[in-house]
Scaffold this motif. Structure first.
Motif, PDB file in Angstrom:
ATOM      1  N   ASP A  91       5.826 -31.699   3.554  1.00  0.00           N
ATOM      2  CA  ASP A  91       6.638 -32.438   2.571  1.00  0.00           C
ATOM      3  C   ASP A  91       6.055 -32.291   1.169  1.00  0.00           C
ATOM      4  O   ASP A  91       6.800 -32.239   0.174  1.00  0.00           O
ATOM      5  CB  ASP A  91       6.698 -33.921   2.944  1.00  0.00           C
ATOM      6  N   ALA A  92       4.728 -32.222   1.083  1.00  0.00           N
ATOM      7  CA  ALA A  92       4.081 -32.060  -0.226  1.00  0.00           C
ATOM      8  C   ALA A  92       4.440 -30.725  -0.858  1.00  0.00           C
ATOM      9  O   ALA A  92       4.559 -30.618  -2.090  1.00  0.00           O
ATOM     10  CB  ALA A  92       2.561 -32.186  -0.069  1.00  0.00           C
ATOM     11  N   TRP A  93       4.646 -29.692  -0.031  1.00  0.00           N
ATOM     12  CA  TRP A  93       5.084 -28.395  -0.556  1.00  0.00           C
ATOM     13  C   TRP A  93       6.513 -28.491  -1.092  1.00  0.00           C
ATOM     14  O   TRP A  93       6.851 -27.888  -2.114  1.00  0.00           O
ATOM     15  CB  TRP A  93       4.995 -27.320   0.525  1.00  0.00           C
ATOM     16  N   ASP A  94       7.358 -29.242  -0.387  1.00  0.00           N
ATOM     17  CA  ASP A  94       8.731 -29.438  -0.872  1.00  0.00           C
ATOM     18  C   ASP A  94       8.727 -30.123  -2.235  1.00  0.00           C
ATOM     19  O   ASP A  94       9.478 -29.749  -3.150  1.00  0.00           O
ATOM     20  CB  ASP A  94       9.533 -30.281   0.125  1.00  0.00           C
ATOM     21  N   ASP A  95       7.866 -31.131  -2.355  1.00  0.00           N
ATOM     22  CA  ASP A  95       7.770 -31.845  -3.637  1.00  0.00           C
ATOM     23  C   ASP A  95       7.282 -30.910  -4.738  1.00  0.00           C
ATOM     24  O   ASP A  95       7.785 -30.961  -5.878  1.00  0.00           O
ATOM     25  CB  ASP A  95       6.814 -33.038  -3.512  1.00  0.00           C
ATOM     26  N   LEU A  96       6.315 -30.058  -4.415  1.00  0.00           N
ATOM     27  CA  LEU A  96       5.787 -29.130  -5.414  1.00  0.00           C
ATOM     28  C   LEU A  96       6.845 -28.106  -5.808  1.00  0.00           C
ATOM     29  O   LEU A  96       6.936 -27.713  -6.989  1.00  0.00           O
ATOM     30  CB  LEU A  96       4.546 -28.421  -4.866  1.00  0.00           C
ATOM     31  N   ALA A  97       7.668 -27.689  -4.870  1.00  0.00           N
ATOM     32  CA  ALA A  97       8.725 -26.715  -5.170  1.00  0.00           C
ATOM     33  C   ALA A  97       9.727 -27.295  -6.167  1.00  0.00           C
ATOM     34  O   ALA A  97      10.302 -26.562  -6.986  1.00  0.00           O
ATOM     35  CB  ALA A  97       9.442 -26.305  -3.883  1.00  0.00           C
ATOM     36  N   ASN A  98       9.930 -28.617  -6.101  1.00  0.00           N
ATOM     37  CA  ASN A  98      10.873 -29.257  -7.026  1.00  0.00           C
ATOM     38  C   ASN A  98      10.300 -29.412  -8.425  1.00  0.00           C
ATOM     39  O   ASN A  98      11.057 -29.509  -9.397  1.00  0.00           O
ATOM     40  CB  ASN A  98      11.258 -30.643  -6.488  1.00  0.00           C
ATOM     41  N   ASP A  99       8.977 -29.429  -8.536  1.00  0.00           N
ATOM     42  CA  ASP A  99       8.348 -29.606  -9.849  1.00  0.00           C
ATOM     43  C   ASP A  99       7.002 -28.889  -9.864  1.00  0.00           C
ATOM     44  O   ASP A  99       5.937 -29.511  -9.812  1.00  0.00           O
ATOM     45  CB  ASP A  99       8.167 -31.101 -10.132  1.00  0.00           C
ATOM     46  N   PRO A 100       7.004 -27.561  -9.923  1.00  0.00           N
ATOM     47  CA  PRO A 100       5.778 -26.759  -9.773  1.00  0.00           C
ATOM     48  C   PRO A 100       4.713 -27.013 -10.827  1.00  0.00           C
ATOM     49  O   PRO A 100       3.545 -26.745 -10.598  1.00  0.00           O
ATOM     50  CB  PRO A 100       6.289 -25.320  -9.867  1.00  0.00           C
ATOM     51  N   SER A 101       5.086 -27.528 -11.984  1.00  0.00           N
ATOM     52  CA  SER A 101       4.099 -27.713 -13.046  1.00  0.00           C
ATOM     53  C   SER A 101       3.469 -29.106 -13.037  1.00  0.00           C
ATOM     54  O   SER A 101       2.561 -29.379 -13.822  1.00  0.00           O
ATOM     55  CB  SER A 101       4.749 -27.459 -14.414  1.00  0.00           C
ATOM     56  N   SER A 102       3.924 -29.976 -12.152  1.00  0.00           N
ATOM     57  CA  SER A 102       3.434 -31.360 -12.127  1.00  0.00           C
ATOM     58  C   SER A 102       2.013 -31.437 -11.602  1.00  0.00           C
ATOM     59  O   SER A 102       1.711 -31.002 -10.485  1.00  0.00           O
ATOM     60  CB  SER A 102       4.354 -32.220 -11.259  1.00  0.00           C
ATOM     61  N   GLN A 103       1.126 -32.020 -12.413  1.00  0.00           N
ATOM     62  CA  GLN A 103      -0.264 -32.196 -11.996  1.00  0.00           C
ATOM     63  C   GLN A 103      -0.368 -33.196 -10.841  1.00  0.00           C
ATOM     64  O   GLN A 103      -1.133 -32.984  -9.903  1.00  0.00           O
ATOM     65  CB  GLN A 103      -1.099 -32.682 -13.180  1.00  0.00           C
ATOM     66  N   SER A 104       0.391 -34.266 -10.907  1.00  0.00           N
ATOM     67  CA  SER A 104       0.319 -35.282  -9.855  1.00  0.00           C
ATOM     68  C   SER A 104       0.820 -34.737  -8.518  1.00  0.00           C
ATOM     69  O   SER A 104       0.265 -35.063  -7.455  1.00  0.00           O
ATOM     70  CB  SER A 104       1.126 -36.519 -10.257  1.00  0.00           C
ATOM     71  N   THR A 105       1.847 -33.907  -8.566  1.00  0.00           N
ATOM     72  CA  THR A 105       2.381 -33.319  -7.333  1.00  0.00           C
ATOM     73  C   THR A 105       1.389 -32.333  -6.735  1.00  0.00           C
ATOM     74  O   THR A 105       1.226 -32.255  -5.506  1.00  0.00           O
ATOM     75  CB  THR A 105       3.718 -32.610  -7.613  1.00  0.00           C
ATOM     76  N   ARG A 106       0.729 -31.594  -7.586  1.00  0.00           N
ATOM     77  CA  ARG A 106      -0.291 -30.650  -7.124  1.00  0.00           C
ATOM     78  C   ARG A 106      -1.473 -31.400  -6.482  1.00  0.00           C
ATOM     79  O   ARG A 106      -1.995 -30.991  -5.441  1.00  0.00           O
ATOM     80  CB  ARG A 106      -0.784 -29.773  -8.276  1.00  0.00           C
TER      81      ARG A 106
END
Length: 320
Positions: free
Chosen positions: A64-79
């Motif tokens: 799920d964390a990869w899905d979140d990163l795919a939606n916002d690849p530049s987000s530091q918090s998501t990374r």
């Protein structure tokens, strides 16, 4: 005029053989009960569960964390959330493997205690052999002593496979795989040793050869204490496909867990190697070996420190 024992040697033999098999499976059942209780602690397959520590849940959180990163690849918090989910997944799998490893240590302890028990029982049988032979020299009967000896031999049969031979002088010999455990008033001792592959084996103390333990609770615990079947995965390119192969239930569980984690980690690394990070550089592995002196497998996989220090290095994009 007299009291005689009524004993059927055929039934004795049948009982002792069945007793060894029964105790083997009882020991196996006990191991599986413990394993089931352990696995239940890591069960959170229900998607509505709030439990974040279960094995299924931590794997799902990772993807799920990869899905979140795919939606916002530049987000530091998501990374950072991705790194945290990867760490949590590793921690859960490593903790589970450590618990299973401890179960194997417990099986080794039970094996050693079982060997001590056999040695003690054998000494008692040898002592009774002497007392019975002395009592029956003058034509007397030793019914109570013979009953006590049979009870001890029955207890030995729960631990391992035995052959019992009654001698004309009133003594009874006990054999394991053709080697005498008890012969007359002499008892031979067993001991546990580490074999060449560092696994526990049961040997004759004076002969320094392996005892032919092929049934009873000793056989079960010897199998469960065996960690030699646990090995690193050499081919991680295919889909996860695991089937049990060894006699150890615990080792099979550990191998299945290892194959799952290794497959996920290696294939995620392969995908990242084809991508670029936020700086435009070629992607680096998310999962690395923790101790370079040991193979890439459960208990020795960690999140790459380079990514932990700089989440921009997660390759969530491609060139251009």
């Amino acid at each position: 005029e007299s009291i005689e024992r009524v004993r059927n040697s055929f039934l004795d033999k049948t009982y002792r053989s069945a007793n060894a098999s029964t105790e083997y499976w009882k020991a196996k059942d006990s191991v599986l009960e413990d394993a089931q209780a352990l696995l239940n602690e890591y069960d959170s397959s229900d998607s509505t569960s709030n439990d974040t520590n279960g094995l299924q849940k931590t794997i799902q959180n990772f993807f799920d964390a990869w899905d979140d990163l795919a939606n916002d690849p530049s987000s530091q918090s998501t990374r950072k959330a991705l790194v945290e989910s990867a760490t949590a997944m590793l921690d859960t799998m490593n903790d589970l493997d450590a618990e299973l490893s401890e179960m194997q240590d417990n099986a080794a302890d039970r094996l050693e205690k079982g060997v001590d028990t056999i040695n003690d029982l054998a000494q008692q049988v040898a002592k009774l052999n002497g007392q019975i032979a002395a009592t029956e020299v003058g034509g007397n009967t030793a019914n109570d002593l013979e009953d006590a000896r049979d009870e001890l031999i029955d207890q030995i049969s729960a631990l391992t496979n035995i052959t019992v031979v009654e001698q004309s002088g009133g003594t009874t010999d006990v054999y394991i795989g053709g080697v005498s455990l008890v012969q007359g008033v002499t008892a031979r001792a067993l001991t546990t040793v580490q074999s060449n592959n560092q696994q526990l084996a049961v040997q004759w103390a004076d002969l320094h050869t392996d005892a032919a333990i092929n049934n009873g609770s000793l056989k079960a615990y010897m199998e469960e204490a065996d960690t030699s079947a646990l090995s690193a995965v050499t081919d991680t390119t295919g889909a996860y496909d695991f089937t049990t192969s060894g006699a150890s239930c615990i080792a099979n569980l550990r191998q299945g867990l290892n194959d799952l984690l290794t497959s996920v980690a290696a294939q995620v690394n392969d995908l990242l190697a084809t991508g670029t990070d936020l700086e435009g550089s070629t992607g680096v592995a998310l999962f690395v070996v923790a101790d370079t002196n040991n193979p890439f497998m459960v208990g020795n996989i960690a999140v790459n420190p380079a990514i932990t220090a700089d989440v921009d290095k997660i390759a969530a994009g491609t060139t251009g």
